[in-house]
Design an enzyme around this catalytic site. Sequence first.
Site, PDB file in Angstrom:
ATOM      1  N   GLU A  51      -3.749  23.510  19.540  1.00 23.85           N
ATOM      2  CA  GLU A  51      -2.531  23.211  18.786  1.00 23.85           C
ATOM      3  C   GLU A  51      -1.633  22.190  19.486  1.00 23.85           C
ATOM      4  O   GLU A  51      -1.058  21.325  18.812  1.00 23.85           O
ATOM      5  CB  GLU A  51      -1.767  24.506  18.500  1.00 23.85           C
ATOM      6  CG  GLU A  51      -2.484  25.400  17.493  1.00 23.85           C
ATOM      7  CD  GLU A  51      -1.658  26.606  17.100  1.00 23.85           C
ATOM      8  OE1 GLU A  51      -0.533  26.762  17.633  1.00 23.85           O
ATOM      9  OE2 GLU A  51      -2.141  27.386  16.255  1.00 23.85           O
ATOM     10  N   PRO A  72     -14.873  19.930  22.207  1.00 26.92           N
ATOM     11  CA  PRO A  72     -15.980  20.774  21.764  1.00 26.92           C
ATOM     12  C   PRO A  72     -15.543  21.835  20.755  1.00 26.92           C
ATOM     13  O   PRO A  72     -16.359  22.331  19.974  1.00 26.92           O
ATOM     14  CB  PRO A  72     -16.486  21.406  23.056  1.00 26.92           C
ATOM     15  CG  PRO A  72     -15.324  21.355  24.000  1.00 26.92           C
ATOM     16  CD  PRO A  72     -14.563  20.121  23.626  1.00 26.92           C
ATOM     17  N   PRO A 260      44.974   5.867  29.725  1.00 25.51           N
ATOM     18  CA  PRO A 260      45.511   6.090  31.068  1.00 25.51           C
ATOM     19  C   PRO A 260      44.459   6.271  32.151  1.00 25.51           C
ATOM     20  O   PRO A 260      44.781   6.224  33.328  1.00 25.51           O
ATOM     21  CB  PRO A 260      46.360   7.355  30.892  1.00 25.51           C
ATOM     22  CG  PRO A 260      45.754   8.062  29.725  1.00 25.51           C
ATOM     23  CD  PRO A 260      45.265   6.992  28.803  1.00 25.51           C
ATOM     24  N   ASP A 283      41.579  -4.940  34.109  1.00 23.53           N
ATOM     25  CA  ASP A 283      42.545  -4.684  35.162  1.00 23.53           C
ATOM     26  C   ASP A 283      41.945  -3.804  36.254  1.00 23.53           C
ATOM     27  O   ASP A 283      40.943  -3.111  36.040  1.00 23.53           O
ATOM     28  CB  ASP A 283      43.780  -3.983  34.592  1.00 23.53           C
ATOM     29  CG  ASP A 283      44.618  -4.906  33.729  1.00 23.53           C
ATOM     30  OD1 ASP A 283      44.477  -6.135  33.873  1.00 23.53           O
ATOM     31  OD2 ASP A 283      45.410  -4.402  32.912  1.00 23.53           O
ATOM     32  N   LYS A 305      46.011  -6.704  38.809  1.00 20.00           N
ATOM     33  CA  LYS A 305      47.019  -6.790  39.857  1.00 20.00           C
ATOM     34  C   LYS A 305      47.005  -5.489  40.634  1.00 20.00           C
ATOM     35  O   LYS A 305      46.809  -4.423  40.075  1.00 20.00           O
ATOM     36  CB  LYS A 305      48.407  -7.025  39.250  1.00 20.00           C
ATOM     37  CG  LYS A 305      48.501  -8.296  38.407  1.00 20.00           C
ATOM     38  CD  LYS A 305      49.878  -8.407  37.812  1.00 20.00           C
ATOM     39  CE  LYS A 305      50.049  -9.722  37.063  1.00 20.00           C
ATOM     40  NZ  LYS A 305      49.184  -9.832  35.894  1.00 20.00           N
ATOM     41  N   GLY A 336      44.820  -1.276  31.066  1.00 20.92           N
ATOM     42  CA  GLY A 336      45.077   0.147  31.218  1.00 20.92           C
ATOM     43  C   GLY A 336      46.190   0.628  30.313  1.00 20.92           C
ATOM     44  O   GLY A 336      47.150  -0.087  30.040  1.00 20.92           O
ATOM     45  N   GLY A 337      46.064   1.859  29.828  1.00 24.05           N
ATOM     46  CA  GLY A 337      47.086   2.455  28.974  1.00 24.05           C
ATOM     47  C   GLY A 337      47.152   1.798  27.611  1.00 24.05           C
ATOM     48  O   GLY A 337      46.145   1.485  26.991  1.00 24.05           O
ATOM     49  N   ILE A 341      52.924  -1.615  25.543  1.00 21.07           N
ATOM     50  CA  ILE A 341      54.037  -0.971  26.242  1.00 21.07           C
ATOM     51  C   ILE A 341      53.993  -1.395  27.709  1.00 21.07           C
ATOM     52  O   ILE A 341      53.145  -0.935  28.480  1.00 21.07           O
ATOM     53  CB  ILE A 341      53.972   0.567  26.132  1.00 21.07           C
ATOM     54  CG1 ILE A 341      53.987   1.012  24.674  1.00 21.07           C
ATOM     55  CG2 ILE A 341      55.135   1.202  26.895  1.00 21.07           C
ATOM     56  CD1 ILE A 341      53.833   2.509  24.480  1.00 21.07           C
ATOM     57  N   ALA A 367      50.153   6.099  28.645  1.00 28.58           N
ATOM     58  CA  ALA A 367      50.302   6.992  29.788  1.00 28.58           C
ATOM     59  C   ALA A 367      51.181   8.207  29.465  1.00 28.58           C
ATOM     60  O   ALA A 367      50.847   9.329  29.849  1.00 28.58           O
ATOM     61  CB  ALA A 367      50.856   6.221  30.984  1.00 28.58           C
TER      62      ALA A 367
END
Length: 507
Positions: A51, A72, A260, A283, A305, A336-337, A341, A367
């Site tokens: 099987e 066989p 974040p 970043d 930075k 990032g974030g 803002i 964040a």
Amino acid sequence: MAATGPDTPKSGALSPRAPRQAGHARMEALARLPVFFGLEGRRVLVAGGGEPAAWKAELLSAAGARVEVIAPHVCEDLWRLAGAPPRGPISIHVRDWHADDIPGAVLAVAGFDEEADALSFTTAARAAGVPVNAIDKPALSDFTFGAIVNRSPLVVGISTDGAAPVFGQAVRAKIEALLPSGFKAWALAAKTWRQAVTARGLSHHARRAFWERFAATALAEPNRAPEDTDRAALFTAIEAEGTPHRSGHGGSVVLVGAGPGDPELLTLKAVRALQSADVVLYDDLVSGAILDFARREAKKMLVGKTGYGPSCKQDDINALMVDLAKEGRRVVRLKGGEPMIFGRAGEEIAHCRAAGVPVEVIPGISAPQGAASRLVTSLTHRDHARRLQFVTAHARDGKLPKDLDFNALADKAATTVVYMPRRTLPDLVRNLMAAGIDPATPAVAMFSVTRPEEKVILATVATLAEEVARAAEAGAQGPCLILYGQALAEVAVEALPQIVQAAANGG
């Protein structure tokens, strides 16, 4: 710089750092290489008649192979399968296998119970230069059959390297539930339409735009069959939005919020942008786990930075971003974030518009949102905080901004979030006290919000500067975010991970 970045003075005040291309992330070790063999009309030998061999013969036939079974003794399932194969023909030879049966096969499969029998067959297959699988004996196998999710031509293979087949089947069941059966029709349509898309003479960017829209439509309407009218509508859509069709035309810029820190907080739209990027300008605070969502062929360049350290000049970033787009590239500016803002997105958007480069924005989890989720606390409250205000404590000269409204920042009916507070925090607290804020106002400082190294400091406004300095001396690292206001009185101390205990329980 990203909104969640460390406290950084104006870039010109720091030692300059040129944008640089990041080395490609190396693939982690693989137990097995996932490959998909094209077996249409090609001979595959199966030695064994039980099987397990019947199931492998069925898979091979479904892939279009000419399957030859030699054994066989042959089980009833194999006889029935040979009478009605799913795709490629299955022939059965009732006898023992011989070494001269193997040459000419592209793959060989051993279905023996005894280790010695399997070893004998696999040795002969390797001597003939034929890759071989020994069923349920991964140590003897050049390749293995994983669990399969079949929406052919969309096929998902899952392997545990033979260590946990039951676990592999559980994963398969999970994926089965996630992939609608209608994806089969969409995958077939993609295969059928590919030649027409190529013949249209589209640029690389226009072709990618076509297939991105195709994928979005399939995901939105998986359970209906695609029609030729869908293909026409997709072509019309990319023409209407001005996607460049011929090579040599301009590219575009997408400002993408990376959130974040936790890669699981990326939005689906952000992931799609990364997967379609030609170049990613990112970043310092963007983690490798987030960059892994970008397609491997994309060029990744660090343009971030570092707080109080060497930094790329914003003018250089702006120029690089536009120059790459004008070369016809799809540029993702990964920040990032939430880039809108305190992320200097306005300058980058203005630079793109002035250069005539198409620009769009994909927002990220900010964040403060990440902080609130980790604190399990709402930043607004019907009784305590009817206003939420964001400010930066860092002006161009690296000092506390002179135009801050401290009466508003001392409002007891507001929750205030302060970005980039580290260098100016003592001055900020003194001004808040002078404006009449309650010294006992609950305050929280968070380092590296949502990241594994996250640190949470509970304090009051009166003790905040001292506690943040103490935490930094103790090793707290990464971008710092300050939150204060009466809504934070409900922060549950026992629910917080990695707390630096502060004034909340007596210092």
